[in-house]
Design a protein around this motif. Structure first.
Motif, PDB file in Angstrom:
ATOM      1  N   LYS A 228      -9.127  -7.319   1.144  1.00 31.37           N
ATOM      2  CA  LYS A 228     -10.042  -6.296   0.639  1.00 31.37           C
ATOM      3  C   LYS A 228      -9.310  -4.969   0.538  1.00 31.37           C
ATOM      4  O   LYS A 228      -8.662  -4.534   1.496  1.00 31.37           O
ATOM      5  N   THR A 229      -9.442  -4.318  -0.613  1.00 35.03           N
ATOM      6  CA  THR A 229      -8.721  -3.064  -0.848  1.00 35.03           C
ATOM      7  C   THR A 229      -9.577  -1.824  -0.608  1.00 35.03           C
ATOM      8  O   THR A 229      -9.093  -0.708  -0.788  1.00 35.03           O
TER       9      THR A 229
ATOM     10  N   ILE B 188      -8.487  -1.046   4.211  1.00 34.29           N
ATOM     11  CA  ILE B 188      -7.756  -2.147   3.565  1.00 34.29           C
ATOM     12  C   ILE B 188      -7.462  -3.188   4.633  1.00 34.29           C
ATOM     13  O   ILE B 188      -6.941  -2.858   5.702  1.00 34.29           O
ATOM     14  N   ARG B 189      -7.797  -4.460   4.368  1.00 37.51           N
ATOM     15  CA  ARG B 189      -7.586  -5.476   5.393  1.00 37.51           C
ATOM     16  C   ARG B 189      -7.440  -6.877   4.800  1.00 37.51           C
ATOM     17  O   ARG B 189      -7.945  -7.162   3.716  1.00 37.51           O
TER      18      ARG B 189
ATOM     19  N   VAL C 139       0.866  -1.179   0.000  1.00 36.28           N
ATOM     20  CA  VAL C 139       0.000   0.000   0.000  1.00 36.28           C
ATOM     21  C   VAL C 139       0.907   1.234   0.000  1.00 36.28           C
ATOM     22  O   VAL C 139       1.784   1.377   0.864  1.00 36.28           O
TER      23      VAL C 139
ATOM     24  N   ASP D  11      -9.658  -6.787  -5.176  1.00 36.61           N
ATOM     25  CA  ASP D  11      -9.706  -7.665  -4.015  1.00 36.61           C
ATOM     26  C   ASP D  11      -9.110  -9.023  -4.385  1.00 36.61           C
ATOM     27  O   ASP D  11      -9.066  -9.391  -5.558  1.00 36.61           O
TER      28      ASP D  11
ATOM     29  N   THR E 287      -4.815  -4.882   9.232  1.00 34.40           N
ATOM     30  CA  THR E 287      -5.215  -3.690   8.498  1.00 34.40           C
ATOM     31  C   THR E 287      -3.977  -2.852   8.198  1.00 34.40           C
ATOM     32  O   THR E 287      -2.864  -3.244   8.538  1.00 34.40           O
ATOM     33  N   THR E 288      -4.168  -1.708   7.566  1.00 32.28           N
ATOM     34  CA  THR E 288      -3.047  -0.834   7.222  1.00 32.28           C
ATOM     35  C   THR E 288      -3.233   0.531   7.873  1.00 32.28           C
ATOM     36  O   THR E 288      -4.266   0.806   8.491  1.00 32.28           O
TER      37      THR E 288
END
Length: 196
Positions: A136-137, A102-103, A50, A143, A94-95
């Motif tokens: 998931k984005t 996002i996760r 990311v 995705d 997550t980020t």
């Protein structure tokens, strides 16, 4: 996927059904207790990177994440130092992105055989099965879905706090494989029934 789910469900049912059976065979009853746990894990291959507007980036590694779990522990009357443990949990990563969610999520099922080396020192080995593996984005990219995965898990713990190692590979829908090997810090404990 169905094979993993069937194997895990069979383990859970066998663990629950074994408690009364063992209790009937011995004068001293076997103990079945509610088991709660969690883990923080690191490791695995990078499945995505990311990029942020400030020039920084963050890698999403397949083995990384925090998890919570619930299950059962069976202590056998005829072998009090031997424990069977089974849990189902939720593992999440997550980020740092604050404008999109996002996760990487998965549902781990873990079944282990454990030996109490000393009153507070436990070693265990078994299988970990991950299902529902999704990246998931949040709409900013594609995705990703992964097939269910199974791998061995080893753990050593003292007084409820331990170290674990899981060896596993994730395979995406394009048949690309990623190491999901993870080393983690675990915490677990049982809810002891009230004495009558």
């Amino acid at each position: 996927m169905k094979t993993i789910k069937n194997a895990v469900l069979t383990s859970l049912l066998a663990l629950g059904a074994a408690a009364p059976a063992f209790a009937q065979e011995s004068k001293k009853e076997s103990e079945f207790q509610l088991l709660l746990g969690g883990a923080l894990e690191l490791g695995g291959d990078n499945i995505a990177t990311v990029y942020f507007t400030n020039g920084e980036d963050q890698k999403v590694n397949a083995g990384q994440g925090g998890s919570i779990a619930v299950g059962g522990q069976l202590k056998l009357a005829n072998a009090p130092r031997f424990l069977l443990r089974t849990t189902v949990g939720f593992k999440y990563l997550t980020t740092q992105a604050d404008n999109v969610h996002i996760r990487l999520t998965r549902i781990p099922f873990i079944t282990t055989a454990n030996w109490m080396v000393a009153p507070k020192l436990r070693i265990g080995a078994g299988l970990s099965a991950h299902t529902g593996i999704r990246f998931k984005t949040g709409g900013i990219g594609d995705d990703m879905k992964f097939k269910g995965a199974v791998g061995p898990i080893l753990e050593i713990a003292y007084s409820g706090i331990g170290l674990s190692y899981t060896a596993m590979k994730y395979t995406d829908t394009e048949k690309n494989t990623y190491s999901a090997n993870a080393i983690g810090i675990t915490i677990s404990g049982v809810v002891r029934p009230k004495k009558k």
